[in-house]
Design a protein around this motif. Sequence first.
Motif, PDB file in Angstrom:
ATOM      1  N   LEU A 109     -65.023  21.353  -0.372  1.00  0.00           N
ATOM      2  CA  LEU A 109     -63.933  22.313  -0.929  1.00  0.00           C
ATOM      3  C   LEU A 109     -64.608  23.227  -1.932  1.00  0.00           C
ATOM      4  CD1 LEU A 109     -60.943  23.130  -1.131  1.00  0.00           C
ATOM      5  CD2 LEU A 109     -60.620  21.484  -2.800  1.00  0.00           C
ATOM      6  N   ALA A 110     -64.969  24.401  -1.301  1.00  0.00           N
ATOM      7  CA  ALA A 110     -65.558  25.549  -2.243  1.00  0.00           C
ATOM      8  C   ALA A 110     -64.775  26.453  -2.813  1.00  0.00           C
ATOM      9  CB  ALA A 110     -66.404  26.112  -1.455  1.00  0.00           C
ATOM     10  N   ILE A 111     -64.810  26.741  -4.109  1.00  0.00           N
ATOM     11  CA  ILE A 111     -63.899  27.887  -4.831  1.00  0.00           C
ATOM     12  C   ILE A 111     -64.819  28.791  -5.368  1.00  0.00           C
ATOM     13  CG2 ILE A 111     -62.347  28.106  -6.946  1.00  0.00           C
ATOM     14  CD1 ILE A 111     -62.375  24.860  -6.785  1.00  0.00           C
TER      15      ILE A 111
ATOM     16  N   VAL B 169     -70.490  19.230   8.268  1.00  0.00           N
ATOM     17  CA  VAL B 169     -69.631  18.790   7.148  1.00  0.00           C
ATOM     18  C   VAL B 169     -68.351  19.947   7.441  1.00  0.00           C
ATOM     19  CG1 VAL B 169     -69.270  18.748   4.623  1.00  0.00           C
ATOM     20  CG2 VAL B 169     -71.118  17.667   5.602  1.00  0.00           C
ATOM     21  N   LYS B 170     -67.275  19.612   7.125  1.00  0.00           N
ATOM     22  CA  LYS B 170     -65.932  20.766   7.162  1.00  0.00           C
ATOM     23  C   LYS B 170     -65.961  21.242   5.974  1.00  0.00           C
ATOM     24  CE  LYS B 170     -64.606  19.678  11.367  1.00  0.00           C
ATOM     25  NZ  LYS B 170     -64.663  20.638  12.363  1.00  0.00           N
ATOM     26  N   LEU B 171     -65.595  22.607   6.117  1.00  0.00           N
ATOM     27  CA  LEU B 171     -65.500  23.396   4.925  1.00  0.00           C
ATOM     28  C   LEU B 171     -64.223  24.116   4.463  1.00  0.00           C
ATOM     29  CD1 LEU B 171     -66.955  24.978   2.557  1.00  0.00           C
ATOM     30  CD2 LEU B 171     -67.782  26.660   4.258  1.00  0.00           C
ATOM     31  N   VAL B 172     -63.436  23.724   3.501  1.00  0.00           N
ATOM     32  CA  VAL B 172     -62.437  24.379   3.340  1.00  0.00           C
ATOM     33  C   VAL B 172     -62.634  25.174   1.996  1.00  0.00           C
ATOM     34  CG1 VAL B 172     -60.102  23.970   2.173  1.00  0.00           C
ATOM     35  CG2 VAL B 172     -60.841  22.429   4.157  1.00  0.00           C
ATOM     36  N   VAL B 173     -62.196  26.464   1.911  1.00  0.00           N
ATOM     37  CA  VAL B 173     -62.527  27.409   0.778  1.00  0.00           C
ATOM     38  C   VAL B 173     -61.296  27.999   0.232  1.00  0.00           C
ATOM     39  CG1 VAL B 173     -64.733  28.134   1.793  1.00  0.00           C
ATOM     40  CG2 VAL B 173     -62.739  29.394   2.266  1.00  0.00           C
ATOM     41  N   LEU B 174     -61.375  28.255  -1.237  1.00  0.00           N
ATOM     42  CA  LEU B 174     -60.415  28.847  -2.055  1.00  0.00           C
ATOM     43  C   LEU B 174     -60.920  30.318  -2.320  1.00  0.00           C
ATOM     44  CD1 LEU B 174     -59.095  25.908  -2.149  1.00  0.00           C
ATOM     45  CD2 LEU B 174     -58.471  26.489  -4.472  1.00  0.00           C
ATOM     46  N   VAL B 175     -60.556  31.318  -1.905  1.00  0.00           N
ATOM     47  CA  VAL B 175     -61.067  32.607  -2.011  1.00  0.00           C
ATOM     48  C   VAL B 175     -60.078  33.564  -2.513  1.00  0.00           C
ATOM     49  CG1 VAL B 175     -63.092  31.959  -0.519  1.00  0.00           C
ATOM     50  CG2 VAL B 175     -61.376  32.969   0.403  1.00  0.00           C
ATOM     51  N   GLY B 176     -60.631  34.782  -3.043  1.00  0.00           N
ATOM     52  CA  GLY B 176     -59.698  35.813  -3.341  1.00  0.00           C
ATOM     53  C   GLY B 176     -60.101  36.739  -2.486  1.00  0.00           C
TER      54      GLY B 176
ATOM     55  N   ALA C  78     -60.412  37.326   1.726  1.00  0.00           N
ATOM     56  CA  ALA C  78     -60.379  36.604   2.949  1.00  0.00           C
ATOM     57  C   ALA C  78     -61.337  36.976   3.980  1.00  0.00           C
ATOM     58  CB  ALA C  78     -58.822  36.837   3.505  1.00  0.00           C
ATOM     59  N   THR C  79     -62.038  38.103   3.781  1.00  0.00           N
ATOM     60  CA  THR C  79     -63.006  38.503   4.722  1.00  0.00           C
ATOM     61  C   THR C  79     -64.456  38.515   3.972  1.00  0.00           C
ATOM     62  OG1 THR C  79     -62.921  40.834   3.796  1.00  0.00           O
ATOM     63  CG2 THR C  79     -61.439  40.405   5.647  1.00  0.00           C
ATOM     64  N   SER C  80     -64.481  37.569   3.169  1.00  0.00           N
ATOM     65  CA  SER C  80     -66.033  37.428   2.503  1.00  0.00           C
ATOM     66  C   SER C  80     -66.784  36.588   3.326  1.00  0.00           C
ATOM     67  CB  SER C  80     -65.742  36.712   1.110  1.00  0.00           C
ATOM     68  OG  SER C  80     -65.003  35.350   1.241  1.00  0.00           O
ATOM     69  N   SER C  81     -68.034  36.454   2.941  1.00  0.00           N
ATOM     70  CA  SER C  81     -68.975  35.551   3.471  1.00  0.00           C
ATOM     71  C   SER C  81     -68.823  34.275   3.524  1.00  0.00           C
ATOM     72  CB  SER C  81     -70.607  35.673   2.854  1.00  0.00           C
ATOM     73  OG  SER C  81     -70.964  37.011   2.825  1.00  0.00           O
ATOM     74  N   LEU C  82     -68.017  33.448   2.564  1.00  0.00           N
ATOM     75  CA  LEU C  82     -67.633  32.122   2.443  1.00  0.00           C
ATOM     76  C   LEU C  82     -66.482  31.899   3.390  1.00  0.00           C
ATOM     77  CD1 LEU C  82     -68.467  29.464   1.047  1.00  0.00           C
ATOM     78  CD2 LEU C  82     -66.847  30.326  -0.696  1.00  0.00           C
ATOM     79  N   ALA C  83     -65.752  32.980   3.363  1.00  0.00           N
ATOM     80  CA  ALA C  83     -64.348  32.803   4.240  1.00  0.00           C
ATOM     81  C   ALA C  83     -64.691  32.687   5.661  1.00  0.00           C
ATOM     82  CB  ALA C  83     -63.152  33.710   3.960  1.00  0.00           C
TER      83      ALA C  83
ATOM     84  N   ASP D 216     -63.743  26.344   7.776  1.00  0.00           N
ATOM     85  CA  ASP D 216     -62.688  25.658   8.579  1.00  0.00           C
ATOM     86  C   ASP D 216     -61.334  26.159   8.257  1.00  0.00           C
ATOM     87  OD1 ASP D 216     -65.071  24.249  10.580  1.00  0.00           O
ATOM     88  OD2 ASP D 216     -65.485  23.531   8.606  1.00  0.00           O
ATOM     89  N   ALA D 217     -61.189  26.052   7.298  1.00  0.00           N
ATOM     90  CA  ALA D 217     -59.843  26.610   6.522  1.00  0.00           C
ATOM     91  C   ALA D 217     -59.932  27.307   5.490  1.00  0.00           C
ATOM     92  CB  ALA D 217     -59.006  25.264   6.276  1.00  0.00           C
ATOM     93  N   VAL D 218     -59.192  28.516   5.286  1.00  0.00           N
ATOM     94  CA  VAL D 218     -59.468  29.476   4.238  1.00  0.00           C
ATOM     95  C   VAL D 218     -58.092  29.520   3.653  1.00  0.00           C
ATOM     96  CG1 VAL D 218     -59.675  31.780   3.715  1.00  0.00           C
ATOM     97  CG2 VAL D 218     -60.955  30.822   5.407  1.00  0.00           C
ATOM     98  N   LEU D 219     -57.949  29.112   2.219  1.00  0.00           N
ATOM     99  CA  LEU D 219     -56.827  29.267   1.485  1.00  0.00           C
ATOM    100  C   LEU D 219     -57.169  30.438   0.465  1.00  0.00           C
ATOM    101  CD1 LEU D 219     -56.454  25.769   0.243  1.00  0.00           C
ATOM    102  CD2 LEU D 219     -55.374  26.585   2.336  1.00  0.00           C
ATOM    103  N   TYR D 220     -56.295  31.467   0.536  1.00  0.00           N
ATOM    104  CA  TYR D 220     -56.515  32.684  -0.074  1.00  0.00           C
ATOM    105  C   TYR D 220     -55.739  32.716  -1.591  1.00  0.00           C
ATOM    106  CZ  TYR D 220     -55.809  37.597  -1.489  1.00  0.00           C
ATOM    107  OH  TYR D 220     -55.943  38.885  -2.057  1.00  0.00           O
ATOM    108  N   VAL D 221     -56.465  32.798  -2.448  1.00  0.00           N
ATOM    109  CA  VAL D 221     -55.770  32.648  -4.017  1.00  0.00           C
ATOM    110  C   VAL D 221     -56.000  33.790  -4.629  1.00  0.00           C
ATOM    111  CG1 VAL D 221     -56.207  29.888  -4.078  1.00  0.00           C
ATOM    112  CG2 VAL D 221     -58.099  31.394  -4.642  1.00  0.00           C
TER     113      VAL D 221
END
Length: 324
Positions: free
Chosen positions: A96-98, A119-126, A128-133, A137-142
């Motif tokens: 879970l990457a922030i 490894v599955k990757l879930v990200v919390l990003v500001g 949504a079109t970033s390299s990390l996003a 595997d799942a993007v949570l927009y914050v």
Amino acid sequence: MTPSSPFEQLGREVIQLEAEALQTLATHINGRFAEACRLILACHGRVIVLGMGKSGHIGGKIAATLASTGTPSFFVHPGEASHGDLGMITPIDLVLAISNSGETGEILTILPIIKRMGVKLVVLVGNATSSLAKQADAVLYVGVEKEACPHNLAPTASTTAALAMGDALAVALLKSRGFTREDFARAHPAGSLGRRLLLYVGDIMHTGSDIPMVSVDARLREALLEMTGKGLGMTGVVDNDDRLVGIFTDGDLRRVLNRGVDVYNVKIAEAMTHKPKTTRADRLAAETVQLMRSLKINGLFVVDDDNHVLGALNMHDLFRAGVI
């Protein structure tokens, strides 16, 4: 009314701005959030939380909240991961990457290795079109419209949003796992909640020769000696089958003295309180506290199904145990 100072006004503005950011965040709880929850529930390992700077501080708290609510988790510093700590991540884990920007270099550096491990990757990003996003595997927009910082620089509203999203994940997972108050207490045995939910009467009560008890045929003076010797401010009164039939307390002694009773010769059966309230050894100590408070009493005897005395306790015992 005294006018508000500039400090008070600025403080209110910050709270209002962050509150608005959280209201907006609620609109981003959608199918992606559900997918993130499903991925975490399907994880057979641990949730490894990554984050740099202020996001790292938030990540540490999210990892701690997940771990204490039924989702094994810990925080790994992305910078240290490139220098050996990457060994903490195994193929059965989930990351879970922030990152508010979604472009945090330290995370992107180790991302290829994580992905090769499967490894599955879930990200919390500001963003949504970033390299990390793009690799998640799942993007949570914050993301937030602006930070509370007047220069729109210091992470403030954005870190509040990330923290709230982490809490939302933890609670959603908690309920999905059927995680109970007792489960929570087992993860917090040293805390007051743990003691209230894990400590039973049987763990606290006095047993054996420490139980103040006299026969129903005893005289009051014998009961007073028993009370004094055992130091619980009471004594139980039992029949010939050792069943509890009464109790004599400090309060009963005061009432007897007020009536001018001959304390040396009267039988305890004439002075005791009949059919006293009791508790069970397998009852939560916290429930017993509530019972004693509601009855305005300071002590109780512990009995079995046949009313045989198993133990005794008073408010001091509950206080020493940390239940009160």
